[in-house]
Scaffold this motif. Structure first.
Motif, PDB file in Angstrom:
ATOM      1  N   GLU A 108       0.573  23.182 -18.035  1.00  0.00           N
ATOM      2  CA  GLU A 108       1.483  22.043 -17.932  1.00  0.00           C
ATOM      3  C   GLU A 108       2.814  22.418 -17.282  1.00  0.00           C
ATOM      4  O   GLU A 108       3.620  21.547 -16.917  1.00  0.00           O
ATOM      5  N   ALA A 110       5.184  23.565 -14.360  1.00  0.00           N
ATOM      6  CA  ALA A 110       5.147  23.434 -12.903  1.00  0.00           C
ATOM      7  C   ALA A 110       6.177  24.300 -12.201  1.00  0.00           C
ATOM      8  O   ALA A 110       5.980  24.683 -11.052  1.00  0.00           O
ATOM      9  N   ILE A 174       7.418  27.466  -8.003  1.00  0.00           N
ATOM     10  CA  ILE A 174       6.853  26.125  -8.186  1.00  0.00           C
ATOM     11  C   ILE A 174       5.404  26.110  -7.709  1.00  0.00           C
ATOM     12  O   ILE A 174       5.061  26.721  -6.686  1.00  0.00           O
ATOM     13  N   LYS A 175       4.554  25.438  -8.461  1.00  0.00           N
ATOM     14  CA  LYS A 175       3.166  25.282  -8.037  1.00  0.00           C
ATOM     15  C   LYS A 175       3.130  24.498  -6.722  1.00  0.00           C
ATOM     16  O   LYS A 175       3.793  23.461  -6.580  1.00  0.00           O
ATOM     17  N   VAL A 178       2.305  20.795  -6.882  1.00  0.00           N
ATOM     18  CA  VAL A 178       3.393  19.975  -7.426  1.00  0.00           C
ATOM     19  C   VAL A 178       4.469  19.761  -6.364  1.00  0.00           C
ATOM     20  O   VAL A 178       4.998  18.652  -6.205  1.00  0.00           O
ATOM     21  N   ALA A 202      10.372  16.224 -11.107  1.00  0.00           N
ATOM     22  CA  ALA A 202       9.208  16.849 -11.749  1.00  0.00           C
ATOM     23  C   ALA A 202       9.103  16.405 -13.206  1.00  0.00           C
ATOM     24  O   ALA A 202       8.011  16.083 -13.692  1.00  0.00           O
ATOM     25  N   TYR A 207       5.954  16.870 -15.750  1.00  0.00           N
ATOM     26  CA  TYR A 207       5.818  18.318 -15.703  1.00  0.00           C
ATOM     27  C   TYR A 207       6.894  19.010 -16.532  1.00  0.00           C
ATOM     28  O   TYR A 207       7.946  18.442 -16.817  1.00  0.00           O
TER      29      TYR A 207
END
Length: 334
Positions: A108, A110, A174-175, A178, A202, A207
């Motif tokens: 969960e 991000a 950061i992913k 995302v 986000a 997130y």
């Protein structure tokens, strides 16, 4: 394990690359390293090609600042996680592993930032990010370890893992999915507080953002604009108003903007009393720019679930300047 790409944004920073790339190269095993160049006119590109041929280079066609620079460059980076790293950062051994582990164990999450210490005074937290970012009810950003200009000494008090409100752009993980879902940074910010806006969006998308204090880096800071540069004052005051306009429900945003404009006026008066007339003028310019661009920014509001409890304290200005609270632990949400 997730694939990490360390992406360093550069503009005429040959000396910084020469000083700080060795630590990134030595301690980032397993990660791909990129330099995203914002149309430098110095010898940055030739320096990298000569001394670090294994580092990938992305050449942007213009200097669009931090926001556009990364938006343009990250289109060409293939990784699960982007690490956006300033060019004036010294990383430490094993700095990536705690971050990578936290992403893998907490799907969960991000966005993550590490502990940010001052390169010049390594026992102190650094201005840009410190031990994780927060905001007050009026949208003023501050950090654990740094409230306005008050910096705490690192005594291990923030060697923890903690959910935060925003992660610093000096070192932001950061992913990639995302980042793309959020459509990257808002390029109207140019630089400064665009990471606050990104993190706020986000949160509004559901997130989580974390600080991982078991990873640490040292940030020189001020290599682009010093903390007390009038241009930085302009960008910080204007962009903070942008973020409030975009990321809060209307019923909350408009009253807060009104109070912020009043408090900004007080800040301008304080600058005058200190003889810092250029900073007062920067605030006036920030307000004028905000008025001119208001409808453009307002149209960027998203149809999303706004984060209800976004703030840590009602007024960091009141807490710091009236009650003289200089440490995060002394702040109370009332």
């Amino acid at each position: 394990m997730s694939k990490i790409a360390v992406v360093i944004l550069n503009w005429n920073g040959e000396e910084l690359l020469e000083q700080f790339l060795p630590s990134v190269q030595n301690f980032s095993k397993g990660a791909a390293i990129y330099v995203a160049d914002n149309a430098s006119t110095d010898n940055s590109i030739s320096f990298i090609r000569t001394n670090y041929p294994e580092i990938k280079i992305i050449q942007n066609t213009s200097n669009g600042g931090y926001a556009k620079g990364y938006n343009d460059a990250l289109q060409y980076v293939d990784a699960d996680i982007f690490c956006l790293l300033n060019s004036d950062v010294e990383v430490t051994e094993n700095w990536l592993m705690p971050i990578q582990n936290h992403f893998n164990e907490h799907p969960e999450v991000a966005i993550i930032q590490p502990k940010i210490l001052d390169y010049k005074r390594k026992e102190y937290f650094e201005y840009a990010g410190a031990a994780g970012g927060f905001i007050d009810q009026l949208g003023y950003p501050f950090c654990r370890g740094r409230i306005f200009q008050a910096l705490e000494k690192d005594k291990g008090q923030y060697d923890d893992v903690k959910e935060i409100f925003w992660a610093t752009g000096a070192c932001l993980f950061i992913k990639s999915n995302v980042f793309r879902e959020l459509k990257g940074f808002d390029e109207d910010y140019f630089a400064h507080q665009e990471e606050v806006d990104l993190c706020w969006r986000a949160h509004n998308h559901g997130y989580k953002i974390f600080y991982v204090g078991t990873s640490k880096i040292y940030h020189l800071g001020g290599s682009t604009l010093s903390n007390m540069n009038p241009k930085k004052t302009f960008l910080n005051f204007r962009n903070s108003l942008y973020s409030i306009t975009k990321n809060l429900p209307r019923k909350k945003a408009f009253p807060i903007i009104f109070f912020r404009l009043l408090l900004d006026g007080v800040a301008g008066l304080r600058f005058i009393l200190q003889g810092k007339f250029s900073h007062c003028f920067a605030i006036l310019k920030a307000h004028l720019s905000f008025y001119i661009n208001f409808f453009k920014i307002f149209k960027k509001r998203e149809k999303t679930k706004y984060m209800p409890n976004y703030y840590t304290v009602k007024s960091i200005v009141w807490s710091h300047f009236v009650y003289h609270n200089r440490k995060f632990k002394n702040l109370v949400k009332h």
